[in-house]
Design an enzyme around this catalytic site. Structure first.
Site, PDB file in Angstrom:
ATOM      1  N   PRO A  15       0.554  -1.125   0.149  1.00 51.73           N
ATOM      2  CA  PRO A  15      -0.340   0.284   0.113  1.00 51.73           C
ATOM      3  C   PRO A  15       1.004   1.156  -0.296  1.00 51.73           C
ATOM      4  O   PRO A  15       1.483   1.562   0.732  1.00 51.73           O
ATOM      5  CB  PRO A  15      -1.142  -0.066   1.226  1.00 51.73           C
ATOM      6  CG  PRO A  15      -0.576  -1.416   2.162  1.00 51.73           C
ATOM      7  CD  PRO A  15       1.254  -1.847   1.529  1.00 51.73           C
ATOM      8  N   GLU A  16       0.807   2.291  -0.856  1.00 48.30           N
ATOM      9  CA  GLU A  16       1.412   3.281  -0.996  1.00 48.30           C
ATOM     10  C   GLU A  16      -0.092   4.500  -0.911  1.00 48.30           C
ATOM     11  O   GLU A  16      -0.619   3.768  -0.540  1.00 48.30           O
ATOM     12  CB  GLU A  16       1.932   3.523  -2.619  1.00 48.30           C
ATOM     13  CG  GLU A  16       3.135   2.773  -2.565  1.00 48.30           C
ATOM     14  CD  GLU A  16       3.964   2.474  -3.583  1.00 48.30           C
ATOM     15  OE1 GLU A  16       4.012   3.819  -4.775  1.00 48.30           O
ATOM     16  OE2 GLU A  16       4.188   1.467  -4.623  1.00 48.30           O
TER      17      GLU A  16
END
Length: 276
Positions: free
Chosen positions: A2-3
DNA sequence: GGGATTGTTTAAAT
DNA sequence: GATTTAAACAATCC
């Protein structure tokens, strides 16, 4: 992995489900998921109300009454979500927050790289990693963006992923933004023209906004706050597409390692500048 | 069972 | 000291 857009999506989905609720009970299945003393962690959370959910860089932050900040870093495979009623914790559920009325928050992490911690505002502000985070890419103006990158000798991709330079960008969105701006990942920042910097700033914001609108990317096993996959991976132009044709010019995409990360790019659209 | 995967930290090099 | 780069680390999958 997850960015920024994925954590943003999680925060947005989580907020209406948990804000205004109170942490009635805590089940810490895997104490090592807690950064710091896990006994103190549980003691701090007990009975605490949740006032807000937000994101800073790739951190998911639940603001609690007190005040106190419940901070998650999801790293590769971390998930924070509210299961449907009746759903039981899984093999990789490390923390369960009981919010009453059969509402629970699960923290799952298959690879166990992620962590959670509970910090006072003072502790949060004095945490080196947090304090040294660069600006949010969606809020940074072109002037700010240029100011922090211009003149540096490091390769542009390394700088984009450096959280102290600019916050929230990881391998996926660094590759996508560089592709859209037509910049080779190994270009030294100092060698970028004013136009290239402007294009990179614009395309970086563009790809992040589009990804947020699509609910994030679900490459591998990312899920949002409801356990639903995002869609942006269908919009990837280069990430993870080594050997496939470039969407623009059909040249086969290449892959090289930049600061230890695999980087996909188009050898033609992102040609290295042959400047002496 | 070696290699690949990640973002961050730490150490080494420049 | 500041900047840059590389290796180490966490754990798991294929």
């Amino acid at each position: 992995m997850p960015e920024l857009p994925e954590v943003e999506t999680i925060a947005a989905g989580l907020s209406p489900l948990v804000c205004g609720r109170t942490i009635r009970d805590i089940h810490l299945v895997y104490p090592r998921a807690v950064r710091g003393d896990d006994q103190e962690f549980q003691r701090r959370l007990q009975g605490r109300g949740i006032s807000a959910v937000r994101r800073r860089a790739k951190l998911l932050i639940l603001d609690l009454d007190g005040p106190l900040h419940l901070v998650f870093h999801l790293k590769m495979t971390g998930k924070v979500w509210v299961p449907q009623k009746g759903v039981q914790p899984g093999k990789h559920t490390h923390l369960i927050l009981d919010l009453g009325d059969e509402v629970y928050v699960f923290f799952d992490d298959q690879r166990r790289f992620g962590y959670v911690t509970a910090l006072t505002p003072l502790e949060l502000e004095s945490w080196d990693f947090y304090r040294n985070l660069g600006p949010e890419p969606l809020q940074a103006t072109l002037q700010e963006f240029t100011g922090i990158i211009q003149g540096r000798k490091a390769r542009i991709k390394s700088l984009l992923m450096d959280q102290k330079v600019i916050a929230g960008i990881g391998n996926i969105y660094a590759d996508e933004a560089l592709y859209m701006a037509g910049i080779h990942p190994c270009t030294r920042a100092v060698d970028l023209s004013v136009d290239q910097l402007s294009s990179l700033h614009h395309n970086l914001q563009q790809v992040l906004r589009e990804a947020i609108l699509a609910g994030g990317s679900s490459f591998r096993d990312y899920r949002n706050a409801l356990g639903v996959a995002g869609l942006f991976q269908e919009n990837f132009k280069v990430y993870g597409k080594k050997g496939l044709p470039c969407p623009e010019c059909s040249t086969n995409l290449g892959s090289i390692r930049v600061s230890g990360r695999s980087s996909c790019f188009c050898p033609r659209c992102q040609a290295e500048k042959s400047k002496s």
